[in-house]
Design an enzyme around this catalytic site. Structure first.
Site, PDB file in Angstrom:
ATOM      1  N   CYS A 187     -10.095  -5.330   0.726  1.00  0.00           N
ATOM      2  CA  CYS A 187     -11.225  -4.404   0.753  1.00  0.00           C
ATOM      3  C   CYS A 187     -12.124  -4.663  -0.455  1.00  0.00           C
ATOM      4  O   CYS A 187     -11.741  -5.352  -1.407  1.00  0.00           O
ATOM      5  CB  CYS A 187     -10.727  -2.956   0.758  1.00  0.00           C
ATOM      6  SG  CYS A 187     -10.131  -2.372  -0.849  1.00  0.00           S
TER       7      CYS A 187
ATOM      8  N   GLU B 157      -2.944  -4.541  -3.204  1.00  0.00           N
ATOM      9  CA  GLU B 157      -3.406  -5.360  -4.337  1.00  0.00           C
ATOM     10  C   GLU B 157      -3.346  -4.558  -5.629  1.00  0.00           C
ATOM     11  O   GLU B 157      -2.960  -5.066  -6.686  1.00  0.00           O
ATOM     12  CB  GLU B 157      -4.839  -5.851  -4.103  1.00  0.00           C
ATOM     13  CG  GLU B 157      -5.012  -6.743  -2.885  1.00  0.00           C
ATOM     14  CD  GLU B 157      -5.332  -5.963  -1.609  1.00  0.00           C
ATOM     15  OE1 GLU B 157      -4.828  -4.839  -1.440  1.00  0.00           O
ATOM     16  OE2 GLU B 157      -6.085  -6.496  -0.770  1.00  0.00           O
TER      17      GLU B 157
ATOM     18  N   GLU C 158       0.238   5.099   0.767  1.00  0.00           N
ATOM     19  CA  GLU C 158      -0.693   6.125   1.237  1.00  0.00           C
ATOM     20  C   GLU C 158      -0.243   7.505   0.773  1.00  0.00           C
ATOM     21  O   GLU C 158       0.879   7.690   0.281  1.00  0.00           O
ATOM     22  CB  GLU C 158      -0.824   6.038   2.758  1.00  0.00           C
ATOM     23  CG  GLU C 158      -1.435   4.711   3.173  1.00  0.00           C
ATOM     24  CD  GLU C 158      -1.693   4.598   4.672  1.00  0.00           C
ATOM     25  OE1 GLU C 158      -1.228   5.455   5.439  1.00  0.00           O
ATOM     26  OE2 GLU C 158      -2.355   3.617   5.062  1.00  0.00           O
TER      27      GLU C 158
ATOM     28  N   CYS D 236     -10.711  -3.745  -3.864  1.00  0.00           N
ATOM     29  CA  CYS D 236      -9.669  -4.643  -4.366  1.00  0.00           C
ATOM     30  C   CYS D 236     -10.231  -5.991  -4.785  1.00  0.00           C
ATOM     31  O   CYS D 236      -9.683  -6.635  -5.694  1.00  0.00           O
ATOM     32  CB  CYS D 236      -8.558  -4.791  -3.341  1.00  0.00           C
ATOM     33  SG  CYS D 236      -7.509  -3.328  -3.339  1.00  0.00           S
TER      34      CYS D 236
ATOM     35  N   CYS E 211      -4.058   0.706  -2.483  1.00  0.00           N
ATOM     36  CA  CYS E 211      -3.936  -0.566  -1.761  1.00  0.00           C
ATOM     37  C   CYS E 211      -2.812  -1.435  -2.346  1.00  0.00           C
ATOM     38  O   CYS E 211      -2.425  -1.274  -3.513  1.00  0.00           O
ATOM     39  CB  CYS E 211      -5.243  -1.352  -1.857  1.00  0.00           C
ATOM     40  SG  CYS E 211      -6.560  -0.730  -0.799  1.00  0.00           S
TER      41      CYS E 211
ATOM     42  N   ASN F 118       0.840  -1.200   0.000  1.00  0.00           N
ATOM     43  CA  ASN F 118       0.000   0.000   0.000  1.00  0.00           C
ATOM     44  C   ASN F 118       0.873   1.247   0.000  1.00  0.00           C
ATOM     45  O   ASN F 118       1.966   1.281   0.581  1.00  0.00           O
ATOM     46  CB  ASN F 118      -1.018  -0.005   1.150  1.00  0.00           C
ATOM     47  CG  ASN F 118      -0.429  -0.263   2.513  1.00  0.00           C
ATOM     48  OD1 ASN F 118       0.622  -0.871   2.655  1.00  0.00           O
ATOM     49  ND2 ASN F 118      -1.118   0.201   3.542  1.00  0.00           N
TER      50      ASN F 118
HETATM   51  N1  THU Z   1      -5.305  -1.692   2.436  1.00  0.00           N
HETATM   52  C1  THU Z   1      -4.739  -2.454   1.454  1.00  0.00           C
HETATM   53  O1  THU Z   1      -3.605  -2.198   1.036  1.00  0.00           O
HETATM   54  N2  THU Z   1      -5.453  -3.495   0.974  1.00  0.00           N
HETATM   55  C2  THU Z   1      -6.690  -3.850   1.405  1.00  0.00           C
HETATM   56  O2  THU Z   1      -7.311  -4.725   0.829  1.00  0.00           O
HETATM   57  C3  THU Z   1      -7.240  -3.209   2.601  1.00  0.00           C
HETATM   58  C4  THU Z   1      -6.624  -1.919   2.966  1.00  0.00           C
HETATM   59  C5  THU Z   1      -4.553  -0.546   2.945  1.00  0.00           C
HETATM   60  C6  THU Z   1      -5.119   0.797   2.536  1.00  0.00           C
HETATM   61  C7  THU Z   1      -4.582   1.702   3.616  1.00  0.00           C
HETATM   62  O3  THU Z   1      -3.284   2.134   3.230  1.00  0.00           O
HETATM   63  C8  THU Z   1      -4.458   0.803   4.837  1.00  0.00           C
HETATM   64  O4  THU Z   1      -4.543  -0.527   4.360  1.00  0.00           O
HETATM   65  C9  THU Z   1      -5.550   1.031   5.874  1.00  0.00           C
HETATM   66  O5  THU Z   1      -6.803   0.968   5.301  1.00  0.00           O
END
Ligand code: THU
Length: 127
Positions: A81, A50, A39, A84, A48, A37
């Protein structure tokens, strides 16, 4: 795949949530594509793990996901999520295995169809 997902996870840019995620995909060529991920100070622009892995796979020319690993350290099982699940669906099938785990191990394997039942996919746009 677990090792590559964890290596990507270690490089995650997650200064806001502190929640690092790693993913690794196996494409139809057999190659592995990892992502983490990423941010952003403008929160909605974050990406994310994925999505990062899918971008690496597509850029390398693969178009099918045969298998996927997602790792994060949470209080319970961390699942992809909703967004994704749909991103994976673009390149995977209902029976594609998605392995879920943490820093230590894969603790559960589900199919994409279990994560995203009755999904909308590329076939729906075929004429
Ligand atoms: N996140 C992912 O990378 N993949 C997911 O499927 C769920 C959430 C990340 C996004 C964000 O940077 C952190 O987790 C908290 O939500």
């Amino acid at each position: 795949m677990l090792a590559q997902a964890l290596a990507a996870r270690a490089n995650a840019h997650a200064p806001y949530s502190g929640f690092k995620v790693g993913a690794c995909l196996r494409g139809e060529s057999g190659r592995l594509f990892a992502g983490c991920n990423v941010e952003n100070a403008a929160y909605p622009q974050g990406q994310c793990a994925e999505a990062s892995a899918i971008g690496a796979m597509v850029a390398a020319g693969d178009r099918r996901i045969l298998e996927c690993v997602v790792v994060a350290d949470g209080p319970g099982l961390v699942t992809p999520c909703g967004g994704c699940r749909q991103r994976l669906r673009e390149f995977a099938r209902d029976d594609t295995p998605v392995h879920l785990g943490d820093s230590n191990r894969i603790s559960r394997t589900v199919t994409l169809g279990e994560l995203l039942p009755l999904s909308f996919g590329p076939d729906h746009l075929k004429k």
